[in-house]
Design a protein around this motif. Structure first.
Motif, PDB file in Angstrom:
ATOM      1  N   VAL A 106       6.634  -6.200   4.397  1.00  0.00           N
ATOM      2  CA  VAL A 106       5.681  -7.242   4.032  1.00  0.00           C
ATOM      3  C   VAL A 106       6.327  -8.626   4.122  1.00  0.00           C
ATOM      4  O   VAL A 106       5.721  -9.573   4.615  1.00  0.00           O
ATOM      5  N   THR A 128       5.590   5.330   6.550  1.00  0.00           N
ATOM      6  CA  THR A 128       4.964   4.319   7.387  1.00  0.00           C
ATOM      7  C   THR A 128       5.668   4.256   8.745  1.00  0.00           C
ATOM      8  O   THR A 128       6.900   4.263   8.804  1.00  0.00           O
ATOM      9  N   ASP A 168       8.872  -1.011   1.865  1.00  0.00           N
ATOM     10  CA  ASP A 168       7.572  -1.660   2.000  1.00  0.00           C
ATOM     11  C   ASP A 168       7.715  -3.164   1.832  1.00  0.00           C
ATOM     12  O   ASP A 168       7.050  -3.951   2.509  1.00  0.00           O
ATOM     13  N   THR A 215       0.814  -1.213   0.000  1.00  0.00           N
ATOM     14  CA  THR A 215       0.000   0.000   0.000  1.00  0.00           C
ATOM     15  C   THR A 215       0.850   1.267   0.000  1.00  0.00           C
ATOM     16  O   THR A 215       0.497   2.244  -0.621  1.00  0.00           O
ATOM     17  N   ASP A 216       1.938   1.255   0.705  1.00  0.00           N
ATOM     18  CA  ASP A 216       2.752   2.467   0.784  1.00  0.00           C
ATOM     19  C   ASP A 216       4.078   2.212   0.100  1.00  0.00           C
ATOM     20  O   ASP A 216       5.016   1.749   0.727  1.00  0.00           O
ATOM     21  N   GLY A 265      -6.529  -5.050  11.102  1.00  0.00           N
ATOM     22  CA  GLY A 265      -6.610  -3.594  11.158  1.00  0.00           C
ATOM     23  C   GLY A 265      -7.410  -3.090  12.341  1.00  0.00           C
ATOM     24  O   GLY A 265      -7.870  -1.960  12.342  1.00  0.00           O
ATOM     25  N   ARG A 312       6.581  -9.802   7.627  1.00  0.00           N
ATOM     26  CA  ARG A 312       5.299 -10.341   8.105  1.00  0.00           C
ATOM     27  C   ARG A 312       5.075 -11.749   7.578  1.00  0.00           C
ATOM     28  O   ARG A 312       4.610 -12.634   8.304  1.00  0.00           O
ATOM     29  N   ALA A 350      -6.726   0.535   7.325  1.00  0.00           N
ATOM     30  CA  ALA A 350      -6.502  -0.590   6.432  1.00  0.00           C
ATOM     31  C   ALA A 350      -5.055  -1.029   6.556  1.00  0.00           C
ATOM     32  O   ALA A 350      -4.156  -0.270   6.249  1.00  0.00           O
ATOM     33  N   GLY A 351      -4.852  -2.237   7.011  1.00  0.00           N
ATOM     34  CA  GLY A 351      -3.485  -2.725   7.130  1.00  0.00           C
ATOM     35  C   GLY A 351      -3.261  -3.363   8.482  1.00  0.00           C
ATOM     36  O   GLY A 351      -4.131  -3.336   9.349  1.00  0.00           O
ATOM     37  N   TRP A 352      -2.107  -3.935   8.634  1.00  0.00           N
ATOM     38  CA  TRP A 352      -1.769  -4.611   9.879  1.00  0.00           C
ATOM     39  C   TRP A 352      -1.486  -3.583  10.964  1.00  0.00           C
ATOM     40  O   TRP A 352      -0.821  -2.585  10.707  1.00  0.00           O
ATOM     41  N   VAL A 401      -0.940   2.636  12.061  1.00  0.00           N
ATOM     42  CA  VAL A 401      -1.144   1.851  10.843  1.00  0.00           C
ATOM     43  C   VAL A 401      -0.755   2.746   9.676  1.00  0.00           C
ATOM     44  O   VAL A 401      -1.136   3.918   9.627  1.00  0.00           O
ATOM     45  N   GLY A 402       0.071   2.212   8.781  1.00  0.00           N
ATOM     46  CA  GLY A 402       0.587   3.036   7.685  1.00  0.00           C
ATOM     47  C   GLY A 402       1.308   4.251   8.245  1.00  0.00           C
ATOM     48  O   GLY A 402       2.033   4.149   9.242  1.00  0.00           O
TER      49      GLY A 402
END
Lengths: 318, 330
Positions: free
Chosen positions: A77, B131, A73, A54-55, B75, A80, B89-91, B108-109
Motif C-alpha cells: 500500500v 496476494t 500488505d 484488505t489482505d 479494479g 502505491r 475489489a482492489g488495484w 487482484v488480491g
C-alpha cells in the motif's frame, strides 16, 4: 519535510478508545494538512484519502524469530502511495485494536525503499481513560500499546474524575515515562501535537530526561521503561556482541529502545534506536571538550530487569 | 560510438505508472496516476487519451496483434475497445499477455483471472496462498507463474493450478522465465534472488543485494540474468551446458548508476541491456563489458521504461509525468 521524506504516524489504541472519532476528524476537518489514512477496517464513510488494508499479511523476516515480523500488505500500500506523493504530505496508519504495533514499525526498518521515501514520525496511542485500568488488568496488549508510544492521548477525560485521572496518568507514566501525555475529550487534540513529532528522528534530541534516570526502578507493571546511564565508555565489539545476544534472546520482549552511546576513542556520539530485534545506529554529534561523556539508553519492554541490564552494559565497558 | 538521442518528449498530467510499445513500433501506450491511458506516436509525441481508470491507471500492455489492455486502481481491466470490466475489489497492477496473444492474465488480491482477446473471462484461479505480487508466462505460454508471499504457483491457461505452490520463506516480488522455459528467476523482498529449475524442483540462491529485488531480465540467448536490487545491477553468466542450469557460473557488477535501479531489460532480439535508476538516468550496456556504452536521462525520477520492439528506441517515463523517447545512434 527535510529531504522530502513523508512522515508516518502510527495510531494505536483499544476498541472504544476514540480512534475512529479521531480518524473521522482527520478525514473530514479542514485542518490544511493532506493526510493519507491507512486503515485495517473500513470506516463508515470511506473518503478519497482513505485506504483500507484488505489482505493482512504479516511475515517473518528472520527465520524462526517470532518478533521479526513485517507487514507485506503495508509495503504494498505504501509503494502505491509513493506514486501519489503530490497528493498528501503525511501518512497515518491505524492499527486494529489488539494488533501489536511492532510489525508496522519494523516494516520501516526492513524495507530500504520505504526508508528512503518515508520516515516514521511517532507512535500515538489513544487510551480510553474510563476503561484503561480494566484493559490493563485484563489484557497485555493495552500495556504494550502504551509501551510502544511516543505520544499517549488519555481520551474521554471528561468521563473520569480528576483524581482518578491523575492516578491513571501516573500508572501510564510508570509503564512509559518517555512518551508525552495529553488529556483529551472526544479525541479533541491539536493535530500538531500528534503529527510532526519526529520521535524516530535520530537527529532530534536523544538526550534522556535526567528525571528518567533518577527513577528508583521499582515498577508495578511487568511492562516498564528502564533508563540506564553509564559513564565509562563502551568497548565497541563487546557492546555489539552483547546487544546481538540480548536481542536474540529477549527481542520479543524489548519493544522500543533509544539512546546515545559513548565508545572508547570515539570522536562522535553513536545514536541508537530500535523496535524488537530491528535496530539502527549511526554517528551523531561530536563529543566536544567539556561534554560529559556517557552512555544513556532507555529500554521499554516486558519483564526486563534494570539491574541486569545495567550490569550487562557495565560489562561492556572497556 | 553508440549514443542515445532524444527524439520525443511529452508531458503528461501525472506520474507515469507504466509504458508499453505497440508491436509495430510506431506507437506507445502510457498509464498515468491521474487515471488516463494515452496512446502517443513514438516520433513526434502527439498523444490522445484512450481510456480512463478512476483513481489511477496502473499498467498497460499491447498484445502481439496490437490489442491494448489496461488496468488500474478502479479494479477494472480494459481489453481493446470493449467497455472496461470489473476484476475485483482492489488495484489491478498486473497484466500479462500470453506469448501467443490469446490469453490475458490479471491479478487482484490472491486471485488470478484469465481473459480472452475479445474480453471474455476464461477462468479464475482459486484463492492462492497470498496476494499475487507478480505474474510471468512461460515462453511457450503453457504455464503462468504467480508469485507472492511464500513462493509461487504455476497455473494453466484457464487458471487451474498445475502443481501445488512451490513454497519457501519469503515474498516473491518478481518472476522472469529464462528463454529455455526451464529456469525461473524470483526476485525477493528479503534481498535475495532464487533461480529455480522448475522441472527438477531445485533452486540456487543469490544474495548480497542492497535492497529488495524487483528488477530481473534474462538475455534473449539465456546466457545472462540481470538482477537489480540496488544501484549496482549484477549480470549473472550461465553456461547452457552446465548440469545445474540454475547455478550461475560467473558474475559481473555493472557500475555506473548512482541511485538504485528500478528497471532492467534487454533489447527484444538484440544484445544490448538497458538499466534505469530512480534518478532518471538510463544506461545502455553491452555484455560482457561491464562499462556503460551510453546513457541518458529523463530529467526527473524514472518510473517506467521499455525498449521498442525493434530494439532501436527506449521510452522512459518519470514521476511527474514526463515521457522521453530516445533512439540509438552511432
Amino acid at each position: 519535510m527535510s529531504d522530502g521524506k513523508v512522515p508516518v504516524t502510527v495510531l494505536t489504541g483499544f476498541l472504544g478508545a476514540g480512534k475512529t472519532t479521531l480518524l473521522n476528524r482527520i478525514l473530514t476537518e479542514n485542518h490544511g494538512r493532506r493526510i493519507a489514512v491507512i486503515e485495517n477496517e473500513l470506516g463508515d464513510a470511506p473518503v478519497e484519502q482513505e485506504i483500507v488494508l484488505t489482505d493482512e499479511e504479516i511475515f517473518e523476516v528472520n527465520n524462526g524469530c517470532i518478533c521479526c515480523n513485517v507487514r507485506g500488505d503495508l509495503i504494498r500500500v505504501l509503494s502505491r502511495l509513493m506514486k501519489r506523493r503530490d497528493r498528501f504530505d503525511h501518512v497515518l496508519i491505524e492499527t486494529t485494536g489488539l494488533a501489536d504495533p511492532g510489525p508496522v514499525l519494523q516494516t520501516f526498518f526492513f524495507d530500504a525503499e520505504l526508508r528512503d521515501r518515508m520516515e516514521l514520525d511517532a507512535v500515538v496511542t489513544l487510551v480510553d481513560a474510563k476503561h484503561c485500568e480494566r484493559h490493563l488488568a485484563e489484557t497485555r496488549e493495552c500495556a504494550e500499546q502504551i509501551a510502544f508510544a511516543d505520544v499517549i492521548v488519555l481520551n474521554k477525560a471528561d468521563l473520569v474524575e480528576a483524581g482518578a485521572m491523575d492516578e491513571l496518568e501516573a500508572r501510564v507514566a510508570g509503564i512509559n515515562p518517555r512518551a508525552r501525555r495529553l488529556r483529551a475529550e472526544r479525541a479533541q487534540v491539536d493535530l500538531g501535537e500528534i503529527m510532526g513529532v519526529k520521535a524516530f528522528d535520530l537527529d532530534a534530541a536523544l538526550e534522556i530526561d535526567p528525571g528518567l534516570l533518577e527513577r528508583d526502578g521499582h515498577h508495578h507493571s511487568p511492562i516498564a521503561s528502564h533508563a540506564i546511564r553509564i559513564q565509562e565508555p563502551l568497548d565497541g565489539p563487546r557492546f555489539d556482541a552483547w546487544m546481538s545476544e540480548f536481542l536474540q534472546e529477549r527481542g520479543p520482549d524489548v519493544f522500543r529502545y533509544k539512546g546515545v552511546l559513548s565508545f572508547v576513542g570515539a570522536v562522535d556520539r553513536v545514536l541508537l534506536q530500535g523496535v524488537h530485534m530491528m535496530a539502527e545506529h549511526r554517528a551523531g554529534r561530536r563529543w566536544e571538550e567539556g561534554d560529559e561523556r556517557a552512555t544513556e539508553v532507555v529500554f521499554i519492554g516486558r519483564d526486563l530487569d534494570r539491574s541486569e541490564l545495567e550490569a550487562a552494559l557495565r560489562a561492556c565497558t572497556a | 560510438m553508440t549514443a542515445l538521442q532524444s527524439i520525443a518528449a511529452t508531458q503528461f498530467g501525472d506520474y507515469v505508472a507504466d509504458v508499453a510499445w505497440h508491436p509495430n513500433g510506431t506507437m506507445l501506450a502510457v498509464a498515468c496516476a491521474d487515471g488516463a491511458v494515452h496512446e502517443m506516436l513514438a516520433e513526434g509525441g502527439a498523444s490522445s487519451p484512450v481510456a480512463h481508470h478512476e483513481g489511477g491507471a496502473c499498467v498497460v500492455r499491447y498484445g502481439p496483434d496490437g490489442t491494448l489492455a489496461s488496468a488500474g486502481a478502479d479494479g477494472r481491466v480494459g481489453i481493446g475497445p470493449i467497455p472496461h470490466q470489473p476484476v475485483g475489489a482492489g488495484w489491478v497492477e498486473l497484466l500479462e499477455w500470453s506469448p501467443d496473444g490469446e490469453v490475458l492474465a490479471t491479478a487482484v488480491g490472491p486471485r488470478v483471472q484469465l481473459w480472452s482477446r475479445g474480453g471474455a473471462m476464461l477462468g479464475e484461479s482459486e484463492r492462492l496462498p497470498a496476494t499475487v505480487e507478480c505474474l510471468a508466462w512461460s515462453p511457450d505460454g503453457t504455464q503462468l507463474a504467480a508469485g507472492g508471499h511464500g513462493g509461487f504457483t504455476l497455473l494453466a491457461r484457464d487458471g487451474m493450478p498445475l502443481a501445488p505452490q512451490i513454497a519457501w520463506t519469503g515474498v516473491v516480488l518478481a518472476l522472469a522465465w529464462a528463454p529455455d522455459g526451464r529456469r525461473l528467476a524470483c526476485g525477493m523482498q528479503d534481498c535475495t534472488v532464487w533461480v529455480w529449475d522448475v522441472a527438477l524442483g531445485q533452486a540456487a540462491m543469490m544474495e548480497g543485494f542492497a535492497r529488495k529485488v524487483r528488477e530481473l531480465a534474462w538475455s534473449p540467448d539465456g546466457r545472462w540474468l540481470i538482477t537489480g536490487g540496488g544501484p549496482v545491477p549484477v549480470a549473472w553468466r550461465f553456461e547452457p551446458a552446465d548440469p545445474m542450469p540454475f547455478q550461475a557460473a560467473d558474475q559481473l557488477d555493472l557500475r555506473g548508476h548512482e541511485r538504485p535501479v528500478g528497471w532492467c531489460g534487454f533489447q527484444p532480439h538484440g544484445a544490448l541491456l538497458g538499466t534505469a535508476a530512480e534518478d532518471g538516468v538510463v544506461i545502455v550496456w553491452m555484455l560482457p563489458a561491464d562499462r556503460p556504452v551510453t546513457g541518458a536521462t529523463v530529467g526527473e525520477p524514472a518510473s517506467a521504461c521499455a525498449w521498442s520492439p525493434d530494439g532501436a528506441r527506449l521510452a522512459l517515463g518519470g514521476e511527474t509525468g514526463r515521457l522521453a523517447v530516445f533512439t540509438l545512434v552511432d
